[in-house]
Every structure is written in structure tokens, then in C-alpha cells.
Design a protein around this motif. Structure first.
Motif, PDB file in Angstrom:
ATOM      1  N   ASP A   1      57.022 -48.094 -33.130  1.00  0.00           N
ATOM      2  CA  ASP A   1      57.100 -49.348 -33.873  1.00  0.00           C
ATOM      3  C   ASP A   1      57.310 -50.543 -32.946  1.00  0.00           C
ATOM      4  O   ASP A   1      56.942 -51.666 -33.281  1.00  0.00           O
TER       5      ASP A   1
ATOM      6  N   ASP B   1      49.231 -39.037 -40.070  1.00  0.00           N
ATOM      7  CA  ASP B   1      48.780 -39.390 -41.419  1.00  0.00           C
ATOM      8  C   ASP B   1      48.862 -38.208 -42.384  1.00  0.00           C
ATOM      9  O   ASP B   1      48.461 -38.323 -43.545  1.00  0.00           O
TER      10      ASP B   1
ATOM     11  N   CYS C   1      61.379 -53.033 -39.440  1.00  0.00           N
ATOM     12  CA  CYS C   1      60.107 -52.335 -39.215  1.00  0.00           C
ATOM     13  C   CYS C   1      59.025 -53.354 -38.872  1.00  0.00           C
ATOM     14  O   CYS C   1      58.777 -54.284 -39.644  1.00  0.00           O
ATOM     15  N   SER C   2      58.378 -53.160 -37.745  1.00  0.00           N
ATOM     16  CA  SER C   2      57.301 -54.060 -37.340  1.00  0.00           C
ATOM     17  C   SER C   2      55.949 -53.599 -37.851  1.00  0.00           C
ATOM     18  O   SER C   2      55.025 -54.398 -37.977  1.00  0.00           O
ATOM     19  N   THR C   3      55.808 -52.322 -38.134  1.00  0.00           N
ATOM     20  CA  THR C   3      54.523 -51.776 -38.573  1.00  0.00           C
ATOM     21  C   THR C   3      54.682 -51.084 -39.921  1.00  0.00           C
ATOM     22  O   THR C   3      55.764 -50.612 -40.277  1.00  0.00           O
ATOM     23  N   ASP C   4      53.579 -51.017 -40.663  1.00  0.00           N
ATOM     24  CA  ASP C   4      53.587 -50.305 -41.942  1.00  0.00           C
ATOM     25  C   ASP C   4      53.797 -48.813 -41.740  1.00  0.00           C
ATOM     26  O   ASP C   4      54.273 -48.119 -42.633  1.00  0.00           O
ATOM     27  N   ARG C   5      53.426 -48.327 -40.564  1.00  0.00           N
ATOM     28  CA  ARG C   5      53.564 -46.895 -40.285  1.00  0.00           C
ATOM     29  C   ARG C   5      55.024 -46.468 -40.376  1.00  0.00           C
ATOM     30  O   ARG C   5      55.358 -45.452 -40.984  1.00  0.00           O
TER      31      ARG C   5
ATOM     32  N   LYS D   1      57.425 -48.365 -41.795  1.00  0.00           N
ATOM     33  CA  LYS D   1      57.928 -48.807 -43.096  1.00  0.00           C
ATOM     34  C   LYS D   1      57.660 -47.782 -44.184  1.00  0.00           C
ATOM     35  O   LYS D   1      58.461 -47.598 -45.102  1.00  0.00           O
ATOM     36  N   ARG D   2      56.520 -47.082 -44.087  1.00  0.00           N
ATOM     37  CA  ARG D   2      56.166 -46.092 -45.102  1.00  0.00           C
ATOM     38  C   ARG D   2      56.712 -44.703 -44.783  1.00  0.00           C
ATOM     39  O   ARG D   2      56.495 -43.772 -45.556  1.00  0.00           O
ATOM     40  N   SER D   3      57.385 -44.545 -43.656  1.00  0.00           N
ATOM     41  CA  SER D   3      57.896 -43.232 -43.276  1.00  0.00           C
ATOM     42  C   SER D   3      59.116 -42.869 -44.114  1.00  0.00           C
ATOM     43  O   SER D   3      59.614 -43.660 -44.916  1.00  0.00           O
TER      44      SER D   3
ATOM     45  N   HIS E   1      61.647 -45.616 -46.429  1.00  0.00           N
ATOM     46  CA  HIS E   1      61.222 -45.502 -47.830  1.00  0.00           C
ATOM     47  C   HIS E   1      62.369 -45.016 -48.710  1.00  0.00           C
ATOM     48  O   HIS E   1      62.617 -45.566 -49.790  1.00  0.00           O
TER      49      HIS E   1
END
Length: 317
Positions: A28, A210, A292-296, A298-300, A304
């Protein structure tokens, strides 16, 4: 370092979450990569040296009578092979631990507990005989990661643990647009194969994070087990037996590694408990959001579920 601690109820799901959270937190920040070396032992439990284990248990302060009992349990074990009416000669084994016993994984954990490493950039993660070395690489600085692997291989040699280099694999996660070439890791003259997916503790991890590989594997496993369920139904098996088969064979496969959020919140021995504790609010029972700098990231799992936890706090107000 992450290790199996049965009394603290640390499970395979916790090991996977811990590894992924540390990896995603590093990725991130950008300008970096994560290299994970999954090390494979050849006949791990069979290579335990009882006398060496005795010395380690003594250093841990284990009761001398218990140590003597364990050594006696592992030495002079008679073994023979039977095939029909034929039986081989009896041989006595003085190495390793019996396969299939509850005590064997515990003894292996104790046998390997003297090698520990945990820094901001690298850590060793062990779950019984599943060992991984995680390196968070920044600015192509791989010296610590490579030195840790070298030290671990040397430690294995001194403790009579045999690494299977052909089954040892490396997974590299790098989401930068311009990915620099990374030199392979060499162990005992063998170049460790770099893979795109790896099955770790029953879960398929991939270099894109993913979950495509794991989802495909679950679909195939679920379909094959549903086939047997349909076959049972065609024989007019009662609904109670069909439900039992579904719960024990189908659901157990589909819901493997589905984690329980509450276990992290209430278990100080959980490897992510310290992360959660740092996010506790001083004014309420809610949790402060992770940056969180990235959606990756943020969605982990962790960010979440922190949002889900806070939503339940709001609804109760």
C-alpha cells in the motif's frame, strides 16, 4: 514471528490473514514488492532428533521427568511391515516422531521454536511444518531477505531438517508499472522456482491477490462433492442423511478459511490483536479506520471488517 499456539486458538485462517495484512500494508505504501518463500521439508516429523530435542526442552525449562518421558517415547520404537501373512523383521527407530499422533506436531513446533525472526522488513512464519519467509522489499534492498533464507538453510542443516528444494517455491507480489528484474534465490545450488499461485494452508494464494485461483479451486471442489450428493439422492437416501453429508463434506470445503472476526477482538494472543488495539478509540468502543492508499488494502479483510464492526456499534447507539 507467527507460530501455532494451540492454547491461544490461533488457526490456519489467522496465519493467512496475518501474512496477507503485512504484505498488503507494505504494498500500500508503493515503490516496493513482497517476496514470499514457501519452504518444504522432506518427511518433517521423521527427522526430529530426540537427543537434540531433549537439549532444547531442557533450555526451555521443561520438567526433567517430562523430558525423559518424551525421549523414551521417541527412542527404541519397534517397527515392522506386514503384508498378508508375511511380516518383516523388527527394526528399532531412534529418530522422528510417530505419524498420526497428536503429540507429533507439538514436538515439531518445540523442535523448531529456537529459530525466530521478525523485523519490519522480514519475518519467519511457521505453522507446524509449513514455513514461509516473507520479505517486504523496498528500493530493491533484498539483502536482509536473502540473508534470512541463508541463515534458515544453515539452521536446518545443523538441526538435521531436510529441505526439499524442488518443492520449495517463491511467490512475488509486485504491482508497480515498471517492475525491475529480480534475481532468483539459490538454495544449495538449486534455483527456486517462482510461481504465480501457491497452495498455502489449504488456500490458493496468487501473485495478483485477486483470489481467482482460490475461487476456481473452490468451485471445482464444490461441484465434485455436489455430484456425490446427487448420486446419494438418486438412491433414495433419507433427507437427514443427505443433510449430514452436505454439512460435513460440501459446506466444510466451501467455508474453509472463513474467518471469525470476533476471535481477533478478544484474543490477546492473536497476531493481529496489536493492530486492532492501536485503532481503538479513546472516546467510544468504535475502531479508528486504517489509513489505506489503495483500494487493494481498503477491500482486504482487516479494514473491511473494521468498517463492519463500526457499523454494528453505530446501530446499537
Amino acid at each position: 514471528m507467527f507460530e501455532l499456539r494451540e492454547k491461544e486458538k490461533v488457526r490456519t485462517e489467522d496465519a493467512i490473514i496475518y501474512m496477507l495484512h503485512r504484505s498488503l500494508s507494505h504494498l500500500d505504501r508503493g515503490s516496493g514488492a513482497v517476496r514470499i518463500m514457501f519452504l518444504d521439508f522432506s518427511s518433517a516429523f521423521n527427522t526430529i532428533q530426540p537427543l537434540l530435542l531433549r537439549d532444547k526442552l531442557t533450555e526451555m525449562g521443561v520438567d526433567s521427568h517430562l523430558v525423559a518421558w518424551i525421549v523414551d517415547y521417541l527412542t527404541d520404537r519397534p517397527q515392522y511391515l506386514r503384508l498378508g501373512n508375511c511380516r518383516s523383521d523388527i527394526v528399532f527407530s531412534n529418530t522422528g516422531a510417530p505419524q498420526g499422533t497428536v503429540l507429533s506436531p507439538v514436538l515439531f513446533n518445540l523442535y523448531t521454536s529456537d529459530f525466530q525472526y521478525d523485523s519490519e522488513s522480514c519475518h519467519v512464519q511457521k505453522f507446524t511444518d509449513d514455513t514461509a519467509i516473507v520479505g517486504c522489499i523496498r528500493s530493491e534492498q533484498e539483502e536482509e531477505y536473502r540473508k534470512l533464507i541463508k541463515d534458515f538453510v544453515k539452521w536446518c542443516d545443523s538441526n538435521h531438517l531436510h529441505l526439499n528444494t524442488s518443492k520449495t517455491k517463491e511467490l512475488v507480489m509486485d504491482f508497480r508499472r515498471l517492475r525491475p528484474l529480480m534475481d532468483p534465490v539459490i538454495i544449495r545450488g538449486d534455483c527456486v522456482q517462482r510461481v504465480q499461485t501457491y497452495k498455502y494452508l489449504g488456500v490458493q494464494l496468487d501473485d495478483k491477490l485477486d483470489w481467482t485461483a482460490n475461487t476456481d479451486a473452490l468451485c471445482k471442489k464444490g461441484q465434485s462433492r455436489l455430484y456425490f450428493l446427487r448420486r446419494l439422492a438418486s438412491f433414495n437416501i433419507c433427507s437427514k442423511m443427505l443433510l449430514m453429508f452436505y454439512q460435513t463434506n460440501v459446506l466444510s470445503a466451501l467455508f474453509y478459511a472463513v474467518v471469525c472476526w470476533g476471535s481477533i477482538m478478544k484474543n490477546p494472543g492473536h497476531p493481529l490483536y496489536s493492530v486492532i488495539s492501536r485503532q481503538r478509540s479513546s472516546f467510544s468502543d468504535r475502531l479508528l479506520s486504517l489509513s489505506c492508499s489503495t483500494d487493494r488494502l481498503k477491500r482486504s479483510f482487516l479494514p473491511h471488517n473494521m468498517r463492519l464492526f463500526n457499523s454494528t456499534r453505530v446501530s446499537k447507539c
